[in-house]
Design a protein around this motif. Structure first.
Motif, PDB file in Angstrom:
ATOM      1  N   VAL A  37      -9.803 -54.193 -24.671  1.00 20.30           N
ATOM      2  CA  VAL A  37      -8.509 -54.913 -24.916  1.00 20.30           C
ATOM      3  C   VAL A  37      -7.668 -56.483 -24.713  1.00 20.30           C
ATOM      4  CG1 VAL A  37      -6.348 -53.471 -23.719  1.00 20.30           C
ATOM      5  CG2 VAL A  37      -7.871 -52.208 -24.436  1.00 20.30           C
ATOM      6  N   LYS A  39      -9.220 -59.300 -25.771  1.00 20.64           N
ATOM      7  CA  LYS A  39      -9.519 -59.395 -26.441  1.00 20.64           C
ATOM      8  C   LYS A  39      -8.416 -59.333 -27.144  1.00 20.64           C
ATOM      9  CE  LYS A  39     -12.521 -60.372 -30.438  1.00 20.64           C
ATOM     10  NZ  LYS A  39     -13.948 -59.613 -31.568  1.00 20.64           N
ATOM     11  N   ARG A  40      -7.835 -57.953 -27.935  1.00 20.77           N
ATOM     12  CA  ARG A  40      -6.728 -58.015 -29.085  1.00 20.77           C
ATOM     13  C   ARG A  40      -5.342 -58.503 -28.096  1.00 20.77           C
ATOM     14  NH1 ARG A  40      -7.208 -51.204 -30.631  1.00 20.77           N
ATOM     15  NH2 ARG A  40      -9.383 -51.456 -31.605  1.00 20.77           N
ATOM     16  N   ALA A  43      -5.953 -62.455 -28.822  1.00 14.29           N
ATOM     17  CA  ALA A  43      -5.684 -62.246 -30.215  1.00 14.29           C
ATOM     18  C   ALA A  43      -4.447 -62.876 -30.798  1.00 14.29           C
ATOM     19  CB  ALA A  43      -6.441 -61.619 -30.764  1.00 14.29           C
ATOM     20  N   ASP A  81     -16.694 -60.781 -27.313  1.00 12.06           N
ATOM     21  CA  ASP A  81     -16.043 -61.841 -28.519  1.00 12.06           C
ATOM     22  C   ASP A  81     -17.539 -62.860 -28.847  1.00 12.06           C
ATOM     23  OD1 ASP A  81     -14.482 -63.667 -29.532  1.00 12.06           O
ATOM     24  OD2 ASP A  81     -13.646 -64.320 -27.446  1.00 12.06           O
TER      25      ASP A  81
END
Length: 105
Positions: A37, A39-40, A43, A81
């Protein structure tokens, strides 16, 4: 305390901030869900300030150490990642004392 992990994300793109709030029981296995979550969220915008809030969760000691290591390294784990994108992470840890094997919330 519910052992099921519940994650909520709050994002403020204008201020380049995101908060990932986890409740339930965070283990060395379930911490991966927080990383995915995060990482999203990371981004969404460059230079995002990402806060991982586990202050209302029961967190195993090793899981908290993993989160804190990511904060210090400014990267999420390679398995989550592989590109190792820069990630400015702060961790809000549980407020209560450690007990054997875990943190209580």
């Amino acid at each position: 305390m519910n052992s099921k992990l519940n994650i909520v994300v709050r994002v403020d793109l204008d201020r380049a901030r995101a908060q990932v709030i986890a409740k339930g029981h965070v283990t060395v296995h379930s911490v991966n869900a927080i990383y995915v979550v995060a990482k999203r969220a990371n981004a969404l915008k460059q230079n995002l300030q990402l806060e991982l809030d586990v202050s209302h969760a029961s967190v195993d000691r090793e899981a908290l150490e993993m989160l804190q290591a990511s904060s210090q390294q400014h990267h999420l784990p390679v398995r989550v990642d592989p590109q190792q994108s820069d990630c400015t992470i702060s961790v809000l840890a549980p407020k209560r004392q450690y007990h054997p094997g875990a943190l209580a919330a």
